[in-house]
Design a protein around this motif. Structure first.
Motif, PDB file in Angstrom:
ATOM      1  N   UNK A  31       0.820  -1.217   0.000  1.00  0.00           N
ATOM      2  CA  UNK A  31       0.000   0.000   0.000  1.00  0.00           C
ATOM      3  C   UNK A  31       0.854   1.266   0.000  1.00  0.00           C
ATOM      4  N   UNK A  32       0.347   2.291  -0.682  1.00  0.00           N
ATOM      5  CA  UNK A  32       1.000   3.607  -0.630  1.00  0.00           C
ATOM      6  C   UNK A  32       0.510   4.366   0.595  1.00  0.00           C
ATOM      7  N   UNK A  33      -0.668   4.000   1.087  1.00  0.00           N
ATOM      8  CA  UNK A  33      -1.223   4.556   2.318  1.00  0.00           C
ATOM      9  C   UNK A  33      -1.798   3.400   3.119  1.00  0.00           C
ATOM     10  N   UNK A  34      -1.471   3.357   4.399  1.00  0.00           N
ATOM     11  CA  UNK A  34      -2.068   2.371   5.298  1.00  0.00           C
ATOM     12  C   UNK A  34      -2.225   3.025   6.657  1.00  0.00           C
ATOM     13  N   UNK A  35      -3.473   3.226   7.045  1.00  0.00           N
ATOM     14  CA  UNK A  35      -3.783   3.800   8.353  1.00  0.00           C
ATOM     15  C   UNK A  35      -4.649   2.802   9.111  1.00  0.00           C
ATOM     16  N   UNK A  61      -6.780   2.165   3.402  1.00  0.00           N
ATOM     17  CA  UNK A  61      -5.684   1.640   2.595  1.00  0.00           C
ATOM     18  C   UNK A  61      -5.827   2.069   1.146  1.00  0.00           C
ATOM     19  N   UNK A  62      -4.705   2.450   0.553  1.00  0.00           N
ATOM     20  CA  UNK A  62      -4.641   2.783  -0.864  1.00  0.00           C
ATOM     21  C   UNK A  62      -3.585   1.865  -1.463  1.00  0.00           C
ATOM     22  N   UNK A  63      -3.992   1.096  -2.482  1.00  0.00           N
ATOM     23  CA  UNK A  63      -3.060   0.151  -3.099  1.00  0.00           C
ATOM     24  C   UNK A  63      -3.430  -0.048  -4.567  1.00  0.00           C
ATOM     25  N   UNK A  65      -3.350  -2.693  -6.088  1.00  0.00           N
ATOM     26  CA  UNK A  65      -4.096  -3.955  -6.194  1.00  0.00           C
ATOM     27  C   UNK A  65      -5.601  -3.739  -6.283  1.00  0.00           C
ATOM     28  N   UNK A  66      -6.077  -2.582  -5.862  1.00  0.00           N
ATOM     29  CA  UNK A  66      -7.513  -2.298  -5.893  1.00  0.00           C
ATOM     30  C   UNK A  66      -7.973  -1.681  -7.209  1.00  0.00           C
ATOM     31  N   UNK A  67      -7.048  -1.361  -8.097  1.00  0.00           N
ATOM     32  CA  UNK A  67      -7.417  -0.780  -9.395  1.00  0.00           C
ATOM     33  C   UNK A  67      -8.313  -1.750 -10.149  1.00  0.00           C
ATOM     34  N   UNK A  68      -9.416  -1.238 -10.650  1.00  0.00           N
ATOM     35  CA  UNK A  68     -10.350  -2.052 -11.420  1.00  0.00           C
ATOM     36  C   UNK A  68     -11.231  -2.959 -10.575  1.00  0.00           C
ATOM     37  N   UNK A  69     -11.093  -2.898  -9.259  1.00  0.00           N
ATOM     38  CA  UNK A  69     -11.892  -3.739  -8.364  1.00  0.00           C
ATOM     39  C   UNK A  69     -13.042  -2.920  -7.787  1.00  0.00           C
ATOM     40  N   UNK A  70     -14.210  -3.528  -7.674  1.00  0.00           N
ATOM     41  CA  UNK A  70     -15.323  -2.835  -7.028  1.00  0.00           C
ATOM     42  C   UNK A  70     -15.163  -2.920  -5.504  1.00  0.00           C
ATOM     43  N   UNK A  71     -16.033  -2.234  -4.807  1.00  0.00           N
ATOM     44  CA  UNK A  71     -15.939  -2.156  -3.344  1.00  0.00           C
ATOM     45  C   UNK A  71     -15.984  -3.534  -2.686  1.00  0.00           C
ATOM     46  N   UNK A  72     -16.880  -4.385  -3.144  1.00  0.00           N
ATOM     47  CA  UNK A  72     -17.014  -5.723  -2.568  1.00  0.00           C
ATOM     48  C   UNK A  72     -15.733  -6.530  -2.760  1.00  0.00           C
ATOM     49  N   UNK A  90     -10.772 -10.351  16.402  1.00  0.00           N
ATOM     50  CA  UNK A  90     -11.150  -9.058  15.836  1.00  0.00           C
ATOM     51  C   UNK A  90     -12.622  -9.160  15.468  1.00  0.00           C
ATOM     52  N   UNK A  91     -13.443  -8.345  16.109  1.00  0.00           N
ATOM     53  CA  UNK A  91     -14.892  -8.482  16.017  1.00  0.00           C
ATOM     54  C   UNK A  91     -15.480  -7.655  14.869  1.00  0.00           C
ATOM     55  N   UNK A  92     -14.952  -6.458  14.658  1.00  0.00           N
ATOM     56  CA  UNK A  92     -15.518  -5.569  13.648  1.00  0.00           C
ATOM     57  C   UNK A  92     -14.391  -4.903  12.866  1.00  0.00           C
ATOM     58  N   UNK A  93     -14.572  -4.829  11.556  1.00  0.00           N
ATOM     59  CA  UNK A  93     -13.568  -4.283  10.669  1.00  0.00           C
ATOM     60  C   UNK A  93     -14.241  -3.310   9.704  1.00  0.00           C
ATOM     61  N   UNK A  94     -13.886  -2.031   9.823  1.00  0.00           N
ATOM     62  CA  UNK A  94     -14.377  -1.012   8.892  1.00  0.00           C
ATOM     63  C   UNK A  94     -13.274  -0.783   7.863  1.00  0.00           C
ATOM     64  N   UNK A  95     -13.603  -0.904   6.591  1.00  0.00           N
ATOM     65  CA  UNK A  95     -12.599  -0.839   5.538  1.00  0.00           C
ATOM     66  C   UNK A  95     -12.884   0.306   4.589  1.00  0.00           C
ATOM     67  N   UNK A  96     -11.868   1.126   4.374  1.00  0.00           N
ATOM     68  CA  UNK A  96     -11.886   2.164   3.333  1.00  0.00           C
ATOM     69  C   UNK A  96     -10.730   1.823   2.406  1.00  0.00           C
ATOM     70  N   UNK A  97     -11.030   1.157   1.307  1.00  0.00           N
ATOM     71  CA  UNK A  97     -10.004   0.673   0.381  1.00  0.00           C
ATOM     72  C   UNK A  97     -10.137   1.414  -0.944  1.00  0.00           C
ATOM     73  N   UNK A  98      -9.031   2.012  -1.399  1.00  0.00           N
ATOM     74  CA  UNK A  98      -9.045   2.785  -2.639  1.00  0.00           C
ATOM     75  C   UNK A  98      -7.832   2.434  -3.484  1.00  0.00           C
ATOM     76  N   UNK A  99      -7.957   2.706  -4.771  1.00  0.00           N
ATOM     77  CA  UNK A  99      -6.832   2.606  -5.686  1.00  0.00           C
ATOM     78  C   UNK A  99      -6.174   3.989  -5.731  1.00  0.00           C
ATOM     79  N   UNK A 100      -4.914   4.056  -6.126  1.00  0.00           N
ATOM     80  CA  UNK A 100      -4.257   5.375  -6.228  1.00  0.00           C
ATOM     81  C   UNK A 100      -5.058   6.308  -7.129  1.00  0.00           C
ATOM     82  N   UNK A 101      -5.143   7.551  -6.725  1.00  0.00           N
ATOM     83  CA  UNK A 101      -5.855   8.558  -7.518  1.00  0.00           C
ATOM     84  C   UNK A 101      -7.336   8.674  -7.192  1.00  0.00           C
ATOM     85  N   UNK A 102      -7.858   7.814  -6.385  1.00  0.00           N
ATOM     86  CA  UNK A 102      -9.277   7.876  -6.028  1.00  0.00           C
ATOM     87  C   UNK A 102      -9.474   8.767  -4.813  1.00  0.00           C
TER      88      UNK A 102
END
Length: 102
Positions: A31-35, A61-63, A65-72, A90-102
């Protein structure tokens, strides 16, 4: 002499160790960004919360690998990489996953 922490009494070290495992698992995506934000304290008294444990996590996370992938698909990738952590409690996981430039 230091006594080891009892498994029934987790420590802040347990959270740090869990965050390190999450970071290592997600590093596979280069990832270029991982928080990572531990939101466990916000859920005290609610289902899944265990004091001193990482139970609720927000991942930003911005990676490439997410280019061309939908949210699911992006969420499935992250969930797959964190399957071990989810099985550890780990009980709950909130995910904000993006491709670079999004």
């Amino acid at each position: 002499m230091t006594t080891p922490a009892s498994p029934s009494l987790p420590t802040v070290d347990a959270v740090a160790a869990a965050l390190a495992r999450v970071r290592a698992a997600l590093a596979e995506l280069s990832p270029s960004v991982l928080e990572l934000e531990d939101e466990s304290h916000r859920h005290e008294g609610h289902g899944g919360h265990r004091p001193g444990q990482l139970t609720h996590l927000r991942v930003r996370i911005v990676a490439e690998a997410f280019s061309g992938q939908n949210r699911l698909a992006r969420h499935r990738i992250v969930n797959g990489l964190l399957a071990d952590e989810l099985s550890r409690g780990l009980h709950a996981l909130a995910i904000e996953a993006k491709a670079p430039g999004e």
